[in-house]
Design an enzyme around this catalytic site. Structure first.
Site, PDB file in Angstrom:
ATOM      1  N   SER A 144      16.060   0.825  -3.033  1.00  0.00           N
ATOM      2  CA  SER A 144      16.876  -0.360  -2.725  1.00  0.00           C
ATOM      3  C   SER A 144      17.905  -0.540  -3.827  1.00  0.00           C
ATOM      4  O   SER A 144      17.757   0.020  -4.924  1.00  0.00           O
ATOM      5  CB  SER A 144      15.964  -1.601  -2.671  1.00  0.00           C
ATOM      6  OG  SER A 144      16.721  -2.789  -2.648  1.00  0.00           O
ATOM      7  N   TYR A 157       9.413  -7.775  -4.576  1.00  0.00           N
ATOM      8  CA  TYR A 157      10.228  -6.711  -3.963  1.00  0.00           C
ATOM      9  C   TYR A 157      11.007  -5.962  -5.045  1.00  0.00           C
ATOM     10  O   TYR A 157      11.065  -4.733  -5.064  1.00  0.00           O
ATOM     11  CB  TYR A 157      11.171  -7.350  -2.935  1.00  0.00           C
ATOM     12  CG  TYR A 157      11.960  -6.368  -2.096  1.00  0.00           C
ATOM     13  CD1 TYR A 157      11.421  -5.818  -0.935  1.00  0.00           C
ATOM     14  CD2 TYR A 157      13.259  -5.994  -2.451  1.00  0.00           C
ATOM     15  CE1 TYR A 157      12.148  -4.930  -0.146  1.00  0.00           C
ATOM     16  CE2 TYR A 157      13.987  -5.105  -1.671  1.00  0.00           C
ATOM     17  CZ  TYR A 157      13.424  -4.586  -0.518  1.00  0.00           C
ATOM     18  OH  TYR A 157      14.153  -3.700   0.249  1.00  0.00           O
TER      19      TYR A 157
HETATM   20  P1  NAP Z   1      12.448  -3.483   9.086  1.00  0.00           P
HETATM   21  O1  NAP Z   1      13.221  -3.349  10.357  1.00  0.00           O
HETATM   22  O2  NAP Z   1      11.686  -4.726   8.824  1.00  0.00           O
HETATM   23  O3  NAP Z   1      11.533  -2.203   8.951  1.00  0.00           O
HETATM   24  C1  NAP Z   1      10.413  -2.159   8.130  1.00  0.00           C
HETATM   25  C2  NAP Z   1       9.455  -1.148   8.721  1.00  0.00           C
HETATM   26  O4  NAP Z   1       8.276  -1.067   7.900  1.00  0.00           O
HETATM   27  C3  NAP Z   1       8.998  -1.584  10.107  1.00  0.00           C
HETATM   28  O5  NAP Z   1       8.809  -0.447  10.901  1.00  0.00           O
HETATM   29  C4  NAP Z   1       7.687  -2.253   9.797  1.00  0.00           C
HETATM   30  O6  NAP Z   1       6.813  -2.345  10.872  1.00  0.00           O
HETATM   31  C5  NAP Z   1       7.163  -1.303   8.736  1.00  0.00           C
HETATM   32  N1  NAP Z   1       6.030  -1.886   8.043  1.00  0.00           N
HETATM   33  C6  NAP Z   1       5.985  -3.062   7.400  1.00  0.00           C
HETATM   34  N2  NAP Z   1       4.741  -3.284   6.944  1.00  0.00           N
HETATM   35  C7  NAP Z   1       3.991  -2.224   7.317  1.00  0.00           C
HETATM   36  C8  NAP Z   1       2.626  -1.873   7.156  1.00  0.00           C
HETATM   37  N3  NAP Z   1       1.745  -2.679   6.545  1.00  0.00           N
HETATM   38  N4  NAP Z   1       2.193  -0.693   7.670  1.00  0.00           N
HETATM   39  C9  NAP Z   1       3.048   0.123   8.316  1.00  0.00           C
HETATM   40  N5  NAP Z   1       4.345  -0.159   8.511  1.00  0.00           N
HETATM   41  C10 NAP Z   1       4.810  -1.329   8.011  1.00  0.00           C
HETATM   42  O7  NAP Z   1      13.431  -3.375   7.853  1.00  0.00           O
HETATM   43  P2  NAP Z   1      14.331  -2.163   7.294  1.00  0.00           P
HETATM   44  O8  NAP Z   1      15.499  -2.803   6.656  1.00  0.00           O
HETATM   45  O9  NAP Z   1      14.544  -1.115   8.319  1.00  0.00           O
HETATM   46  O10 NAP Z   1      13.396  -1.627   6.124  1.00  0.00           O
HETATM   47  C11 NAP Z   1      13.045  -0.259   5.973  1.00  0.00           C
HETATM   48  C12 NAP Z   1      12.990   0.084   4.494  1.00  0.00           C
HETATM   49  O11 NAP Z   1      14.298  -0.038   3.951  1.00  0.00           O
HETATM   50  C13 NAP Z   1      12.096  -0.838   3.666  1.00  0.00           C
HETATM   51  O12 NAP Z   1      11.413  -0.081   2.670  1.00  0.00           O
HETATM   52  C14 NAP Z   1      13.098  -1.767   3.010  1.00  0.00           C
HETATM   53  O13 NAP Z   1      12.614  -2.320   1.809  1.00  0.00           O
HETATM   54  C15 NAP Z   1      14.234  -0.802   2.778  1.00  0.00           C
HETATM   55  N6  NAP Z   1      15.548  -1.400   2.504  1.00  0.00           N
HETATM   56  C16 NAP Z   1      16.172  -2.151   3.450  1.00  0.00           C
HETATM   57  C17 NAP Z   1      17.424  -2.688   3.150  1.00  0.00           C
HETATM   58  C18 NAP Z   1      18.196  -3.513   4.131  1.00  0.00           C
HETATM   59  O14 NAP Z   1      19.256  -4.041   3.755  1.00  0.00           O
HETATM   60  N7  NAP Z   1      17.751  -3.674   5.364  1.00  0.00           N
HETATM   61  C19 NAP Z   1      17.997  -2.461   1.905  1.00  0.00           C
HETATM   62  C20 NAP Z   1      17.323  -1.690   0.979  1.00  0.00           C
HETATM   63  C21 NAP Z   1      16.097  -1.171   1.294  1.00  0.00           C
HETATM   64  P3  NAP Z   1       6.757  -3.711  11.763  1.00  0.00           P
HETATM   65  O15 NAP Z   1       7.888  -3.600  12.732  1.00  0.00           O
HETATM   66  O16 NAP Z   1       5.414  -3.658  12.392  1.00  0.00           O
HETATM   67  O17 NAP Z   1       6.932  -4.863  10.819  1.00  0.00           O
END
Ligand code: NAP
Length: 252
Positions: A144, A157
């Site tokens: 991130s 986080y």
């Molecule tokens: P998201 O749509 O909320 O995706 C998160 C994913 O992780 C979902 O598939 C979620 O499943 C899964 N997850 C959460 N808890 C879990 C658990 N206990 N066991 C298995 N799977 C689990 O958000 P995203 O933005 O795509 O996030 C993906 C990654 O990118 C994360 O590591 C996040 O920190 C990182 N990131 C995101 C951003 C951003 O701006 N969006 C920026 C930097 C980093 P559910 O659907 O069941 O919750």
């Protein structure tokens, strides 16, 4: 004598990949892109990744779904033995927002367990299997901007994502000589469920957009190509890198 160039440097044909948190957001886009590059993809998450699997199948790719809940950070301990994976994308993650003065132990532990402890032990299980087969492979961790910056109201986080950068580097140091590439992507502000609260806060949304040189929120697809690259033979000499894909945010 220089090493031979791979015949198809960006192809993942014949490779088997596991993507965590592949049912939505960035993980879904990465799973679809790995499959388009030729990998057979297992979409792992705490619930079935039906939509992702269907999208990959509709595009002529190969995919399956696996239930892994990283509320138990050791959930993937038995996932890799004998299964033939050479690509792991550690993407699953959660976020909890509160002022640091009010932050609870439960919100600290939940985020550290899912975002950092599970990421390390999933990588460990994957690496042990590659060692047993004497094979190389690729790990792509999702870090991130908060692997570099402090953020606001997200203390667990930020701690976890700084940890992801550190774990990426130590695993690269230990495993690079075994032909295992361990790297990370640091996504900028990407429009997913993870950032919904920020986009709904008009003041924060405006401030964020003003700082992004590209002038827009990122899309999950903006991250996917870098994951394909890092998993591919083209990235074979990249070890321990944390690559920002952020519309220029860190350049400001
Ligand atoms: P998201 O749509 O909320 O995706 C998160 C994913 O992780 C979902 O598939 C979620 O499943 C899964 N997850 C959460 N808890 C879990 C658990 N206990 N066991 C298995 N799977 C689990 O958000 P995203 O933005 O795509 O996030 C993906 C990654 O990118 C994360 O590591 C996040 O920190 C990182 N990131 C995101 C951003 C951003 O701006 N969006 C920026 C930097 C980093 P559910 O659907 O069941 O919750």
């Amino acid at each position: 004598m220089t090493a031979a160039q791979p015949a198809a440097p960006f192809s993942l044909a014949g490779r088997k990949a596991l993507v965590t948190g592949a049912n939505a957001g960035i993980g879904q886009a990465i799973a679809v892109a790995l499959a388009a590059a030729g990998a057979s993809v297992t979409c792992a998450g705490r619930r079935a990744s039906d939509e992702t699997v269907a999208a990959i199948a509709a595009a002529g790719g190969s995919a399956g779904s696996l239930i892994l809940d990283f509320a138990d950070p050791m959930a993937a301990r038995d996932t890799f033995a004998g299964a033939g994976y050479t690509i792991l994308v550690n993407n699953a993650g959660i976020i909890r927002r509160a002022d640091s003065a009010d932050f609870t132990e439960a919100d600290w532990d939940a985020v550290m367990d899912t975002n950092l402890k599970a990421l390390f032990f999933t990588a460990q299980a994957f690496g042990r299997e590659l060692f047993a087969r004497d094979e190389g492979g690729s790990i792509v961790n999702i870090a991130s901007l908060l692997s570099f910056q402090g953020g606001i109201r997200v203390p667990s986080y930020t701690a976890a994502k700084h940890g992801v950068a550190g774990v990426t580097k130590i695993l690269a140091n230990e495993w690079a000589a075994k032909n295992i590439n361990v790297n990370a992507i640091a996504p900028g502000y990407i429009a997913t469920a993870n950032t919904e609260a920020l986009r709904e806060d008009t003041a924060r949304n405006t401030a964020i957009l003003e700082r992004i040189p590209a002038g827009r929120w990122g899309d999950p697809q903006d991250i996917a190509g870098t994951a394909v690259f890092l998993a591919s033979p083209a990235a074979r000499y990249i070890h321990g890198a944390v690559i920002p894909v952020d519309g220029g945010w860190l350049a400001r």
